[in-house]
Design a protein around this motif. Structure first.
Motif, PDB file in Angstrom:
ATOM      1  N   GLN A 131      40.872  20.725  21.250  1.00  0.00           N
ATOM      2  CA  GLN A 131      40.532  20.637  19.836  1.00  0.00           C
ATOM      3  C   GLN A 131      40.780  19.251  19.260  1.00  0.00           C
ATOM      4  OE1 GLN A 131      39.026  23.313  18.076  1.00  0.00           O
ATOM      5  NE2 GLN A 131      38.838  23.819  20.246  1.00  0.00           N
ATOM      6  N   SER A 132      41.558  18.414  19.951  1.00  0.00           N
ATOM      7  CA  SER A 132      41.809  17.046  19.499  1.00  0.00           C
ATOM      8  C   SER A 132      41.941  16.146  20.717  1.00  0.00           C
ATOM      9  CB  SER A 132      43.066  16.969  18.627  1.00  0.00           C
ATOM     10  OG  SER A 132      44.208  17.338  19.371  1.00  0.00           O
ATOM     11  N   ALA A 133      41.526  14.903  20.517  1.00  0.00           N
ATOM     12  CA  ALA A 133      41.551  13.945  21.624  1.00  0.00           C
ATOM     13  C   ALA A 133      41.786  12.543  21.085  1.00  0.00           C
ATOM     14  CB  ALA A 133      40.232  13.993  22.396  1.00  0.00           C
ATOM     15  N   LEU A 134      42.337  11.733  21.953  1.00  0.00           N
ATOM     16  CA  LEU A 134      42.529  10.318  21.682  1.00  0.00           C
ATOM     17  C   LEU A 134      41.829   9.576  22.811  1.00  0.00           C
ATOM     18  CD1 LEU A 134      44.090   8.423  19.735  1.00  0.00           C
ATOM     19  CD2 LEU A 134      45.978   8.500  21.359  1.00  0.00           C
ATOM     20  N   VAL A 135      40.873   8.740  22.446  1.00  0.00           N
ATOM     21  CA  VAL A 135      40.068   8.018  23.435  1.00  0.00           C
ATOM     22  C   VAL A 135      40.218   6.534  23.177  1.00  0.00           C
ATOM     23  CG1 VAL A 135      37.735   7.595  24.272  1.00  0.00           C
ATOM     24  CG2 VAL A 135      38.413   9.909  23.614  1.00  0.00           C
ATOM     25  N   GLY A 136      40.416   5.777  24.240  1.00  0.00           N
ATOM     26  CA  GLY A 136      40.587   4.346  24.058  1.00  0.00           C
ATOM     27  C   GLY A 136      40.000   3.532  25.184  1.00  0.00           C
ATOM     28  N   SER A 149      37.025  19.476  14.261  1.00  0.00           N
ATOM     29  CA  SER A 149      36.778  19.708  12.838  1.00  0.00           C
ATOM     30  C   SER A 149      36.698  18.360  12.116  1.00  0.00           C
ATOM     31  CB  SER A 149      37.920  20.522  12.242  1.00  0.00           C
ATOM     32  OG  SER A 149      37.840  20.529  10.833  1.00  0.00           O
ATOM     33  N   PRO A 150      35.797  18.235  11.134  1.00  0.00           N
ATOM     34  CA  PRO A 150      35.740  16.974  10.395  1.00  0.00           C
ATOM     35  C   PRO A 150      36.901  16.790   9.420  1.00  0.00           C
ATOM     36  CG  PRO A 150      34.089  18.505   9.555  1.00  0.00           C
ATOM     37  CD  PRO A 150      34.721  19.153  10.762  1.00  0.00           C
ATOM     38  N   GLN A 151      37.584  17.876   9.066  1.00  0.00           N
ATOM     39  CA  GLN A 151      38.700  17.769   8.138  1.00  0.00           C
ATOM     40  C   GLN A 151      39.955  17.299   8.875  1.00  0.00           C
ATOM     41  OE1 GLN A 151      36.591  20.564   7.940  1.00  0.00           O
ATOM     42  NE2 GLN A 151      35.585  19.502   6.271  1.00  0.00           N
ATOM     43  N   VAL A 152      40.594  16.291   8.317  1.00  0.00           N
ATOM     44  CA  VAL A 152      41.786  15.717   8.933  1.00  0.00           C
ATOM     45  C   VAL A 152      42.999  16.582   8.621  1.00  0.00           C
ATOM     46  CG1 VAL A 152      43.282  13.692   9.005  1.00  0.00           C
ATOM     47  CG2 VAL A 152      40.807  13.401   8.779  1.00  0.00           C
ATOM     48  N   ASP A 153      43.644  17.068   9.665  1.00  0.00           N
ATOM     49  CA  ASP A 153      44.891  17.825   9.529  1.00  0.00           C
ATOM     50  C   ASP A 153      46.043  16.823   9.595  1.00  0.00           C
ATOM     51  OD1 ASP A 153      47.214  19.093  11.428  1.00  0.00           O
ATOM     52  OD2 ASP A 153      46.465  20.545   9.961  1.00  0.00           O
ATOM     53  N   PRO A 154      46.890  16.755   8.562  1.00  0.00           N
ATOM     54  CA  PRO A 154      47.949  15.735   8.532  1.00  0.00           C
ATOM     55  C   PRO A 154      48.912  15.785   9.724  1.00  0.00           C
ATOM     56  CG  PRO A 154      47.681  16.719   6.369  1.00  0.00           C
ATOM     57  CD  PRO A 154      46.838  17.526   7.313  1.00  0.00           C
ATOM     58  N   ALA A 155      49.330  16.963  10.153  1.00  0.00           N
ATOM     59  CA  ALA A 155      50.274  17.056  11.278  1.00  0.00           C
ATOM     60  C   ALA A 155      49.626  16.580  12.572  1.00  0.00           C
ATOM     61  CB  ALA A 155      50.793  18.485  11.427  1.00  0.00           C
ATOM     62  N   LEU A 156      48.393  16.974  12.796  1.00  0.00           N
ATOM     63  CA  LEU A 156      47.674  16.548  13.994  1.00  0.00           C
ATOM     64  C   LEU A 156      47.403  15.050  13.943  1.00  0.00           C
ATOM     65  CD1 LEU A 156      46.350  17.184  16.653  1.00  0.00           C
ATOM     66  CD2 LEU A 156      44.340  17.983  15.404  1.00  0.00           C
ATOM     67  N   ARG A 157      47.036  14.548  12.769  1.00  0.00           N
ATOM     68  CA  ARG A 157      46.828  13.109  12.595  1.00  0.00           C
ATOM     69  C   ARG A 157      48.085  12.339  12.980  1.00  0.00           C
ATOM     70  NH1 ARG A 157      46.983  11.995   6.831  1.00  0.00           N
ATOM     71  NH2 ARG A 157      49.178  12.184   7.329  1.00  0.00           N
ATOM     72  N   ASP A 158      49.240  12.793  12.494  1.00  0.00           N
ATOM     73  CA  ASP A 158      50.500  12.112  12.801  1.00  0.00           C
ATOM     74  C   ASP A 158      50.799  12.137  14.291  1.00  0.00           C
ATOM     75  OD1 ASP A 158      50.706  11.610  10.108  1.00  0.00           O
ATOM     76  OD2 ASP A 158      52.217  13.169   9.742  1.00  0.00           O
ATOM     77  N   ASN A 159      50.490  13.250  14.960  1.00  0.00           N
ATOM     78  CA  ASN A 159      50.705  13.354  16.400  1.00  0.00           C
ATOM     79  C   ASN A 159      49.811  12.363  17.154  1.00  0.00           C
ATOM     80  OD1 ASN A 159      51.728  14.551  18.883  1.00  0.00           O
ATOM     81  ND2 ASN A 159      49.701  15.463  19.069  1.00  0.00           N
ATOM     82  N   LEU A 160      48.532  12.299  16.796  1.00  0.00           N
ATOM     83  CA  LEU A 160      47.617  11.373  17.455  1.00  0.00           C
ATOM     84  C   LEU A 160      48.027   9.923  17.211  1.00  0.00           C
ATOM     85  CD1 LEU A 160      44.186  13.108  16.729  1.00  0.00           C
ATOM     86  CD2 LEU A 160      45.412  13.021  18.913  1.00  0.00           C
ATOM     87  N   LEU A 161      48.465   9.621  15.993  1.00  0.00           N
ATOM     88  CA  LEU A 161      48.929   8.264  15.690  1.00  0.00           C
ATOM     89  C   LEU A 161      50.155   7.897  16.517  1.00  0.00           C
ATOM     90  CD1 LEU A 161      48.452   8.168  11.822  1.00  0.00           C
ATOM     91  CD2 LEU A 161      47.186   6.853  13.535  1.00  0.00           C
TER      92      LEU A 161
END
Length: 185
Positions: A131-136, A149-161
């Motif tokens: 459901q989430s990925a980090l590509v570089g 999902s196009p909506q940014v989930d704050p907890a998931l955003r923080d994890n990816l960051l």
């Protein structure tokens, strides 16, 4: 003369030994099930890149092909609200290993220089549910935070960051997806 040659040879050898001591490349996931990875991914954020300079919202659509490659359709909504898209293909860099892919888009540049015009697409993080990925990019020049999902989930955003920072990417330079089409750093 022998002394000068000895010093030059020592310097040359030292340069050869040190040439491979550059930055450690980022760590990728162990394996990616391309069957599960296919589908639509929404870009939450990215590091600046030339080809996406006018994109306010981007999404990628992947479809697994019979030969094991992924058909790629990247769509971008510009600041003016127009949708643009480019099609391409992604293939494993090493046969049977799906964590590092080559991506080539069908455009004038790739037709002009087919061997040069492919990008490295490394999967740095992928959650268990796909459901989430980090590509570089291995040189850390490019980075994408993706989700289903196009909506940014704050907890998931923080994890990816956090994962991106641990991998050495500049998260301060990220450009974030917006609902209104405005590009915000």
């Amino acid at each position: 003369m022998r002394g000068v040659l000895s010093v030059m040879m020592a310097a040359l050898l030292a340069g050869c030994v040190n040439s491979g001591t550059g930055p450690v490349p980022p760590q990728t996931v162990d394996a990616v099930d391309l069957q599960r990875y296919q589908g639509t991914w929404y870009e939450w954020a990215r590091l600046p890149m030339f080809f996406q300079r006018n994109c306010a919202q981007s999404e990628a659509h992947y479809a697994l092909q019979a030969d094991g490659s992924l058909a790629v359709v990247n769509r971008c909504r510009t600041r003016e609200g127009e949708w643009q898209q480019v099609e391409g293909v992604a293939v494993p860099q090493v046969a049977g290993e799906t964590d590092k892919l080559w991506v080539r888009f069908d455009n004038w540049f790739s037709r002009l220089l087919p061997g040069v015009a492919q990008g490295e697409y490394w999967l740095l993080y992928l959650d268990d549910d796909y459901q989430s990925a980090l590509v570089g990019h291995p040189d850390r020049d490019y980075l994408w935070l993706l989700a289903r999902s196009p909506q940014v989930d704050p907890a998931l955003r923080d994890n990816l960051l956090q994962v991106a920072r641990e991998q050495g990417y500049d998260t301060e330079a990220l450009i974030w997806r917006t609902a209104d089409g405005e590009i915000k750093p």
